[in-house]
Design a protein around this motif. Structure first.
Motif, PDB file in Angstrom:
ATOM      1  N   ALA A  65      -6.086 -14.009  -4.510  1.00  0.00           N
ATOM      2  CA  ALA A  65      -5.293 -14.192  -5.726  1.00  0.00           C
ATOM      3  C   ALA A  65      -3.930 -13.522  -5.588  1.00  0.00           C
ATOM      4  CB  ALA A  65      -6.042 -13.612  -6.926  1.00  0.00           C
ATOM      5  N   THR A  66      -3.899 -12.383  -4.904  1.00  0.00           N
ATOM      6  CA  THR A  66      -2.627 -11.690  -4.684  1.00  0.00           C
ATOM      7  C   THR A  66      -1.735 -12.490  -3.751  1.00  0.00           C
ATOM      8  OG1 THR A  66      -3.758  -9.570  -4.967  1.00  0.00           O
ATOM      9  CG2 THR A  66      -1.587  -9.520  -3.944  1.00  0.00           C
ATOM     10  N   ALA A  67      -2.322 -13.013  -2.686  1.00  0.00           N
ATOM     11  CA  ALA A  67      -1.549 -13.837  -1.754  1.00  0.00           C
ATOM     12  C   ALA A  67      -0.966 -15.055  -2.466  1.00  0.00           C
ATOM     13  CB  ALA A  67      -2.435 -14.269  -0.590  1.00  0.00           C
ATOM     14  N   GLU A  68      -1.756 -15.703  -3.283  1.00  0.00           N
ATOM     15  CA  GLU A  68      -1.274 -16.876  -4.015  1.00  0.00           C
ATOM     16  C   GLU A  68      -0.141 -16.500  -4.972  1.00  0.00           C
ATOM     17  OE1 GLU A  68      -1.967 -19.918  -3.481  1.00  0.00           O
ATOM     18  OE2 GLU A  68      -3.688 -19.716  -2.141  1.00  0.00           O
ATOM     19  N   ARG A  69      -0.256 -15.336  -5.607  1.00  0.00           N
ATOM     20  CA  ARG A  69       0.785 -14.893  -6.532  1.00  0.00           C
ATOM     21  C   ARG A  69       2.110 -14.706  -5.807  1.00  0.00           C
ATOM     22  NH1 ARG A  69      -0.638  -9.519  -7.680  1.00  0.00           N
ATOM     23  NH2 ARG A  69      -2.062 -10.187  -9.315  1.00  0.00           N
ATOM     24  N   TYR A  70       2.061 -14.044  -4.649  1.00  0.00           N
ATOM     25  CA  TYR A  70       3.302 -13.778  -3.929  1.00  0.00           C
ATOM     26  C   TYR A  70       3.853 -15.021  -3.238  1.00  0.00           C
ATOM     27  CZ  TYR A  70       2.408  -8.847  -4.904  1.00  0.00           C
ATOM     28  OH  TYR A  70       2.193  -7.649  -5.536  1.00  0.00           O
ATOM     29  N   SER A  87       0.828  -1.216   0.000  1.00  0.00           N
ATOM     30  CA  SER A  87       0.000   0.000   0.000  1.00  0.00           C
ATOM     31  C   SER A  87       0.857   1.258   0.000  1.00  0.00           C
ATOM     32  CB  SER A  87      -0.934   0.000   1.216  1.00  0.00           C
ATOM     33  OG  SER A  87      -1.883  -1.038   1.122  1.00  0.00           O
ATOM     34  N   ASP A  88       1.784   1.354   0.955  1.00  0.00           N
ATOM     35  CA  ASP A  88       2.660   2.522   0.975  1.00  0.00           C
ATOM     36  C   ASP A  88       3.613   2.519  -0.216  1.00  0.00           C
ATOM     37  OD1 ASP A  88       2.195   4.341   3.253  1.00  0.00           O
ATOM     38  OD2 ASP A  88       2.448   2.522   4.431  1.00  0.00           O
ATOM     39  N   LEU A  89       4.010   1.335  -0.653  1.00  0.00           N
ATOM     40  CA  LEU A  89       4.878   1.264  -1.819  1.00  0.00           C
ATOM     41  C   LEU A  89       4.167   1.825  -3.050  1.00  0.00           C
ATOM     42  CD1 LEU A  89       7.426   0.443  -3.284  1.00  0.00           C
ATOM     43  CD2 LEU A  89       6.575  -1.920  -3.361  1.00  0.00           C
ATOM     44  N   ALA A  90       2.898   1.472  -3.219  1.00  0.00           N
ATOM     45  CA  ALA A  90       2.129   2.017  -4.335  1.00  0.00           C
ATOM     46  C   ALA A  90       2.077   3.538  -4.255  1.00  0.00           C
ATOM     47  CB  ALA A  90       0.722   1.428  -4.340  1.00  0.00           C
ATOM     48  N   GLU A  96      -2.444  -3.386  -7.014  1.00  0.00           N
ATOM     49  CA  GLU A  96      -2.402  -4.408  -8.059  1.00  0.00           C
ATOM     50  C   GLU A  96      -1.825  -3.871  -9.379  1.00  0.00           C
ATOM     51  OE1 GLU A  96      -3.073  -7.521  -7.487  1.00  0.00           O
ATOM     52  OE2 GLU A  96      -3.785  -7.206  -5.439  1.00  0.00           O
ATOM     53  N   HIS A  97      -1.392  -2.629  -9.386  1.00  0.00           N
ATOM     54  CA  HIS A  97      -0.801  -2.059 -10.606  1.00  0.00           C
ATOM     55  C   HIS A  97       0.443  -2.869 -10.986  1.00  0.00           C
ATOM     56  CE1 HIS A  97       1.284   0.747 -13.274  1.00  0.00           C
ATOM     57  NE2 HIS A  97       0.124   1.396 -13.411  1.00  0.00           N
ATOM     58  N   PRO A  98       0.657  -3.118 -12.260  1.00  0.00           N
ATOM     59  CA  PRO A  98       1.813  -3.926 -12.674  1.00  0.00           C
ATOM     60  C   PRO A  98       3.147  -3.423 -12.132  1.00  0.00           C
ATOM     61  CG  PRO A  98       0.319  -3.636 -14.516  1.00  0.00           C
ATOM     62  CD  PRO A  98      -0.210  -2.778 -13.403  1.00  0.00           C
ATOM     63  N   ASP A  99       3.316  -2.113 -12.009  1.00  0.00           N
ATOM     64  CA  ASP A  99       4.584  -1.590 -11.487  1.00  0.00           C
ATOM     65  C   ASP A  99       4.775  -1.939 -10.010  1.00  0.00           C
ATOM     66  OD1 ASP A  99       5.017  -0.528 -13.976  1.00  0.00           O
ATOM     67  OD2 ASP A  99       4.628   1.563 -13.392  1.00  0.00           O
ATOM     68  N   VAL A 100       3.683  -1.919  -9.261  1.00  0.00           N
ATOM     69  CA  VAL A 100       3.758  -2.280  -7.840  1.00  0.00           C
ATOM     70  C   VAL A 100       4.044  -3.768  -7.700  1.00  0.00           C
ATOM     71  CG1 VAL A 100       2.532  -2.309  -5.640  1.00  0.00           C
ATOM     72  CG2 VAL A 100       2.177  -0.407  -7.238  1.00  0.00           C
ATOM     73  N   VAL A 101       3.323  -4.577  -8.454  1.00  0.00           N
ATOM     74  CA  VAL A 101       3.534  -6.024  -8.419  1.00  0.00           C
ATOM     75  C   VAL A 101       4.971  -6.362  -8.799  1.00  0.00           C
ATOM     76  CG1 VAL A 101       2.872  -8.233  -9.449  1.00  0.00           C
ATOM     77  CG2 VAL A 101       1.113  -6.554  -8.842  1.00  0.00           C
ATOM     78  N   ALA A 102       5.488  -5.703  -9.820  1.00  0.00           N
ATOM     79  CA  ALA A 102       6.864  -5.966 -10.255  1.00  0.00           C
ATOM     80  C   ALA A 102       7.858  -5.595  -9.158  1.00  0.00           C
ATOM     81  CB  ALA A 102       7.158  -5.176 -11.534  1.00  0.00           C
ATOM     82  N   ALA A 103       7.613  -4.485  -8.462  1.00  0.00           N
ATOM     83  CA  ALA A 103       8.517  -4.075  -7.380  1.00  0.00           C
ATOM     84  C   ALA A 103       8.477  -5.071  -6.228  1.00  0.00           C
ATOM     85  CB  ALA A 103       8.137  -2.682  -6.890  1.00  0.00           C
ATOM     86  N   VAL A 104       7.273  -5.533  -5.883  1.00  0.00           N
ATOM     87  CA  VAL A 104       7.140  -6.519  -4.807  1.00  0.00           C
ATOM     88  C   VAL A 104       7.862  -7.811  -5.183  1.00  0.00           C
ATOM     89  CG1 VAL A 104       5.529  -7.970  -3.522  1.00  0.00           C
ATOM     90  CG2 VAL A 104       4.981  -5.557  -3.930  1.00  0.00           C
ATOM     91  N   GLU A 105       7.644  -8.292  -6.384  1.00  0.00           N
ATOM     92  CA  GLU A 105       8.272  -9.552  -6.801  1.00  0.00           C
ATOM     93  C   GLU A 105       9.789  -9.405  -6.915  1.00  0.00           C
ATOM     94  OE1 GLU A 105       6.113 -10.777 -10.291  1.00  0.00           O
ATOM     95  OE2 GLU A 105       4.575 -11.776  -9.062  1.00  0.00           O
ATOM     96  N   HIS A 106      10.261  -8.231  -7.310  1.00  0.00           N
ATOM     97  CA  HIS A 106      11.710  -7.984  -7.315  1.00  0.00           C
ATOM     98  C   HIS A 106      12.281  -8.111  -5.907  1.00  0.00           C
ATOM     99  CE1 HIS A 106      15.569  -5.946  -7.751  1.00  0.00           C
ATOM    100  NE2 HIS A 106      15.181  -5.079  -6.817  1.00  0.00           N
ATOM    101  N   CYS A 107      11.595  -7.532  -4.934  1.00  0.00           N
ATOM    102  CA  CYS A 107      12.058  -7.615  -3.546  1.00  0.00           C
ATOM    103  C   CYS A 107      12.045  -9.057  -3.050  1.00  0.00           C
ATOM    104  CB  CYS A 107      11.190  -6.746  -2.654  1.00  0.00           C
ATOM    105  SG  CYS A 107      11.398  -4.966  -2.908  1.00  0.00           S
ATOM    106  N   ILE A 108      10.992  -9.786  -3.363  1.00  0.00           N
ATOM    107  CA  ILE A 108      10.913 -11.185  -2.929  1.00  0.00           C
ATOM    108  C   ILE A 108      12.080 -11.986  -3.500  1.00  0.00           C
ATOM    109  CG2 ILE A 108       9.576 -13.323  -3.141  1.00  0.00           C
ATOM    110  CD1 ILE A 108       7.032 -11.612  -3.020  1.00  0.00           C
TER     111      ILE A 108
END
Length: 273
Positions: free
Chosen positions: A224-229, A181-184, A194-206
């Motif tokens: 669905a978001t939890a399952e993705r991460y 949320s704060d990252l977005a 759920e914006h692609p840029d936010v998702v990409a940043a989260v997955e980069h960190c993971i």
């Protein structure tokens, strides 16, 4: 004869021995009763929040006492990375801390120092007065305190994403937690987790943190978001909150049992006003 006690295992220990990702929820209501109900849910961990909730030292203490003895690990999120607040939470008996808004390795080092006694850190010494040491009933608490505490820091800004590898590499940081949320908001995408840029940043960190061998978690209320991460490699995930469950559940009851108000069309001569 005085009763001698031992410290509980930390969240660091739970993650190290787990055979699957650890699933948890927020406790934001400030209620010890609600915290205890959630503690018996079968989930792996609870996050008692003092940043975005009406929790102070007294209510945090009451919730730690309420969940003690249940098969669940409590973390406490500090409102800010302040060494005095960290000292107070540790003395209450919070063994597992999450510190928000850590943007670089220097800030991470400061939090490591905040949870350790001198000469390794700057934590004030008050074990005889503190629940953390069970008022000096835990043998040699001062010299063994580091083993009883785990420290997690939160990645919540674009700057933190840039520095995620150096933050994760800090000795004494036991894991990183990503706040979409704060990252977005930091990325100029307020409310768009759920914006692609936010998702990409989260997955980069993971990926980055996992490659460095440290646990990494994320907040993800949508299934669905939890399952993705989780599929991306997250080791611990928050999938709900007490206040959100109550809000949505009570709304569902109202929607089911209370008829919607009838829509009355305005007379044609008033429609143009």
């Amino acid at each position: 004869m005085s009763l001698r006690v031992t410290a509980e295992p930390t969240f660091r220990d739970a993650l190290a021995t787990a055979s699957r990702a650890q699933i948890g929820m927020w406790v934001c209501s400030g209620s010890p009763l609600v915290a205890e109900i959630c503690a018996g849910s079968g989930l792996d961990w609870l996050l008692i929040d003092t940043e975005h909730s009406p929790n102070g030292l007294e209510s945090t203490l009451s919730q730690l006492q309420a969940v003690h003895g249940y098969p669940i690990v409590p973390l406490v999120r500090a409102p800010i990375g302040d060494r005095v607040i960290v000292k107070q939470l540790l003395d209450l008996g919070a063994q597992n801390l999450l510190i928000p808004m850590i943007d670089d390795a220097d800030a991470a080092h400061a939090m490591v120092a905040a949870v350790r006694y001198p000469p390794l850190g700057v934590r004030g010494v008050g074990s005889a007065l503190a629940r953390a040491a069970r008022w000096n009933r835990i043998d040699d608490y001062l010299h063994n305190a580091n083993a009883t505490i785990s420290l997690f820091v939160q990645i919540e800004t674009a700057l933190a994403v840039e520095n995620v590898a150096s933050i994760a590499a800090v000795e004494g940081i036991d894991g990183l937690f990503i706040g979409p949320s704060d990252l977005a908001a930091s990325l100029g995408l307020l409310g768009q987790q759920e914006h692609p840029d936010v998702v990409a940043a989260v997955e980069h960190c993971i990926r980055t943190v996992a490659a460095l061998g440290k646990p990494v978690g994320v907040n993800a209320f949508a299934s669905a978001t939890a399952e993705r991460y989780l599929a991306a490699g997250a080791n611990f995930v928050l999938v709900g909150a007490d206040v959100s469950l109550l809000a949505r559940g009570s709304e569902a009851l109202a929607a089911r049992y209370i008829p919607a108000p009838a829509v009355v069309d305005e007379p044609a001569e008033r429609a143009s006003y």
